[in-house]
Design a protein around this motif. Structure first.
Motif, PDB file in Angstrom:
ATOM      1  N   PHE A   1      -0.921  -7.802   4.072  1.00 29.24           N
ATOM      2  CA  PHE A   1      -0.044  -7.198   3.074  1.00 29.24           C
ATOM      3  C   PHE A   1      -0.103  -5.682   3.142  1.00 29.24           C
ATOM      4  O   PHE A   1       0.930  -5.004   3.042  1.00 29.24           O
ATOM      5  CB  PHE A   1      -0.420  -7.686   1.672  1.00 29.24           C
ATOM      6  CG  PHE A   1       0.471  -7.160   0.600  1.00 29.24           C
ATOM      7  CD1 PHE A   1       1.754  -7.648   0.453  1.00 29.24           C
ATOM      8  CD2 PHE A   1       0.030  -6.164  -0.261  1.00 29.24           C
ATOM      9  CE1 PHE A   1       2.586  -7.163  -0.528  1.00 29.24           C
ATOM     10  CE2 PHE A   1       0.863  -5.662  -1.237  1.00 29.24           C
ATOM     11  CZ  PHE A   1       2.143  -6.161  -1.386  1.00 29.24           C
ATOM     12  N   SER A   2      -1.296  -5.132   3.337  1.00 28.64           N
ATOM     13  CA  SER A   2      -1.407  -3.668   3.432  1.00 28.64           C
ATOM     14  C   SER A   2      -0.720  -3.153   4.687  1.00 28.64           C
ATOM     15  O   SER A   2      -0.102  -2.086   4.672  1.00 28.64           O
ATOM     16  CB  SER A   2      -2.876  -3.236   3.401  1.00 28.64           C
ATOM     17  OG  SER A   2      -3.534  -3.679   4.563  1.00 28.64           O
ATOM     18  N   LYS A   3      -0.805  -3.901   5.786  1.00 28.87           N
ATOM     19  CA  LYS A   3      -0.118  -3.496   7.022  1.00 28.87           C
ATOM     20  C   LYS A   3       1.395  -3.508   6.815  1.00 28.87           C
ATOM     21  O   LYS A   3       2.102  -2.605   7.268  1.00 28.87           O
ATOM     22  CB  LYS A   3      -0.487  -4.419   8.186  1.00 28.87           C
ATOM     23  CG  LYS A   3      -1.827  -4.135   8.766  1.00 28.87           C
ATOM     24  CD  LYS A   3      -1.799  -2.791   9.433  1.00 28.87           C
ATOM     25  CE  LYS A   3      -3.057  -2.581  10.240  1.00 28.87           C
ATOM     26  NZ  LYS A   3      -3.073  -1.293  10.885  1.00 28.87           N
ATOM     27  N   ILE A   4       1.907  -4.539   6.159  1.00 27.97           N
ATOM     28  CA  ILE A   4       3.351  -4.620   5.910  1.00 27.97           C
ATOM     29  C   ILE A   4       3.785  -3.469   5.021  1.00 27.97           C
ATOM     30  O   ILE A   4       4.807  -2.830   5.264  1.00 27.97           O
ATOM     31  CB  ILE A   4       3.708  -5.984   5.274  1.00 27.97           C
ATOM     32  CG1 ILE A   4       3.538  -7.088   6.298  1.00 27.97           C
ATOM     33  CG2 ILE A   4       5.132  -5.978   4.741  1.00 27.97           C
ATOM     34  CD1 ILE A   4       3.660  -8.479   5.724  1.00 27.97           C
ATOM     35  N   THR A   5       3.012  -3.164   3.989  1.00 33.73           N
ATOM     36  CA  THR A   5       3.337  -2.071   3.085  1.00 33.73           C
ATOM     37  C   THR A   5       3.297  -0.739   3.828  1.00 33.73           C
ATOM     38  O   THR A   5       4.197   0.090   3.672  1.00 33.73           O
ATOM     39  CB  THR A   5       2.354  -2.053   1.908  1.00 33.73           C
ATOM     40  OG1 THR A   5       2.357  -3.330   1.288  1.00 33.73           O
ATOM     41  CG2 THR A   5       2.733  -0.995   0.897  1.00 33.73           C
ATOM     42  N   LEU A   6       2.272  -0.534   4.663  1.00 32.05           N
ATOM     43  CA  LEU A   6       2.167   0.715   5.414  1.00 32.05           C
ATOM     44  C   LEU A   6       3.307   0.855   6.409  1.00 32.05           C
ATOM     45  O   LEU A   6       3.845   1.955   6.600  1.00 32.05           O
ATOM     46  CB  LEU A   6       0.826   0.788   6.140  1.00 32.05           C
ATOM     47  CG  LEU A   6      -0.402   1.001   5.258  1.00 32.05           C
ATOM     48  CD1 LEU A   6      -1.665   0.949   6.103  1.00 32.05           C
ATOM     49  CD2 LEU A   6      -0.318   2.324   4.524  1.00 32.05           C
ATOM     50  N   GLU A   7       3.711  -0.230   7.054  1.00 29.59           N
ATOM     51  CA  GLU A   7       4.800  -0.158   8.015  1.00 29.59           C
ATOM     52  C   GLU A   7       6.118   0.150   7.321  1.00 29.59           C
ATOM     53  O   GLU A   7       6.928   0.911   7.838  1.00 29.59           O
ATOM     54  CB  GLU A   7       4.901  -1.465   8.795  1.00 29.59           C
ATOM     55  CG  GLU A   7       3.782  -1.639   9.799  1.00 29.59           C
ATOM     56  CD  GLU A   7       3.831  -2.971  10.521  1.00 29.59           C
ATOM     57  OE1 GLU A   7       4.803  -3.723  10.326  1.00 29.59           O
ATOM     58  OE2 GLU A   7       2.892  -3.249  11.277  1.00 29.59           O
ATOM     59  N   SER A   8       6.334  -0.405   6.128  1.00 24.17           N
ATOM     60  CA  SER A   8       7.577  -0.110   5.422  1.00 24.17           C
ATOM     61  C   SER A   8       7.569   1.336   4.941  1.00 24.17           C
ATOM     62  O   SER A   8       8.604   2.006   4.976  1.00 24.17           O
ATOM     63  CB  SER A   8       7.778  -1.075   4.259  1.00 24.17           C
ATOM     64  OG  SER A   8       6.770  -0.902   3.288  1.00 24.17           O
ATOM     65  N   VAL A   9       6.417   1.863   4.507  1.00 20.46           N
ATOM     66  CA  VAL A   9       6.322   3.274   4.116  1.00 20.46           C
ATOM     67  C   VAL A   9       6.573   4.151   5.331  1.00 20.46           C
ATOM     68  O   VAL A   9       7.305   5.145   5.256  1.00 20.46           O
ATOM     69  CB  VAL A   9       4.936   3.564   3.484  1.00 20.46           C
ATOM     70  CG1 VAL A   9       4.704   5.053   3.331  1.00 20.46           C
ATOM     71  CG2 VAL A   9       4.800   2.858   2.149  1.00 20.46           C
ATOM     72  N   TYR A  10       6.004   3.782   6.461  1.00 20.67           N
ATOM     73  CA  TYR A  10       6.217   4.543   7.701  1.00 20.67           C
ATOM     74  C   TYR A  10       7.688   4.538   8.082  1.00 20.67           C
ATOM     75  O   TYR A  10       8.256   5.577   8.424  1.00 20.67           O
ATOM     76  CB  TYR A  10       5.360   3.941   8.818  1.00 20.67           C
ATOM     77  CG  TYR A  10       5.607   4.575  10.171  1.00 20.67           C
ATOM     78  CD1 TYR A  10       5.067   5.816  10.475  1.00 20.67           C
ATOM     79  CD2 TYR A  10       6.381   3.929  11.121  1.00 20.67           C
ATOM     80  CE1 TYR A  10       5.298   6.399  11.702  1.00 20.67           C
ATOM     81  CE2 TYR A  10       6.620   4.503  12.353  1.00 20.67           C
ATOM     82  CZ  TYR A  10       6.079   5.746  12.644  1.00 20.67           C
ATOM     83  OH  TYR A  10       6.313   6.315  13.859  1.00 20.67           O
ATOM     84  N   ASN A  67      10.274   4.086   6.138  1.00 18.00           N
ATOM     85  CA  ASN A  67      11.019   4.915   5.179  1.00 18.00           C
ATOM     86  C   ASN A  67      10.847   6.398   5.489  1.00 18.00           C
ATOM     87  O   ASN A  67      11.816   7.176   5.412  1.00 18.00           O
ATOM     88  CB  ASN A  67      10.568   4.620   3.752  1.00 18.00           C
ATOM     89  CG  ASN A  67      11.020   3.258   3.283  1.00 18.00           C
ATOM     90  OD1 ASN A  67      11.968   2.693   3.828  1.00 18.00           O
ATOM     91  ND2 ASN A  67      10.341   2.717   2.276  1.00 18.00           N
TER      92      ASN A  67
END
Length: 102
Positions: free
Chosen positions: A68-77, A79
């Motif tokens: 979940f943290s990887k998915i969140t970080l990738e979406s922030v990246y 964006n």
């Protein structure tokens, strides 16, 4: 020394024969094999112990949190990259508009 040897040999002659039940060997073998069978059954179920279940649960939760943290970080990246591209005119819409205007 000869006296000690003589006493030892005399002591051997005083040993009486032990009377054993005729089924002693059978009973002993049955007990041994029964214990062995019980030990094999308990070995088969050791993976199902509560400690192993708890460890598996902790691993699964840890993997889910990490994913979940990887998915969140990738979406922030993603964006941040999109915002950077739009700010400096590298986005697809700006590139298409520039090509059509020229």
């Amino acid at each position: 020394m000869e006296d000690k040897v003589t006493k030892t040999l005399n002591a051997v002659t005083k040993i009486e024969q032990v009377k054993v039940s005729p089924f002693f060997k059978d009973k002993t073998m049955q007990k041994l094999f029964a214990e062995k069978a019980n030990a094999q059954e308990s070995v088969k179920l050791t993976w199902f112990s509560p400690k192993f279940q708890l460890a598996t649960l902790v691993v699964v939760i840890s993997v889910n949190i990490w994913a979940f943290s990887k998915i969140t970080l990738e979406s922030v990246y993603q964006n941040n990259v999109n915002e950077f591209a739009e700010t400096f005119g590298f986005s697809d819409s700006n590139v298409a508009g520039t090509i059509l205007n020229n």
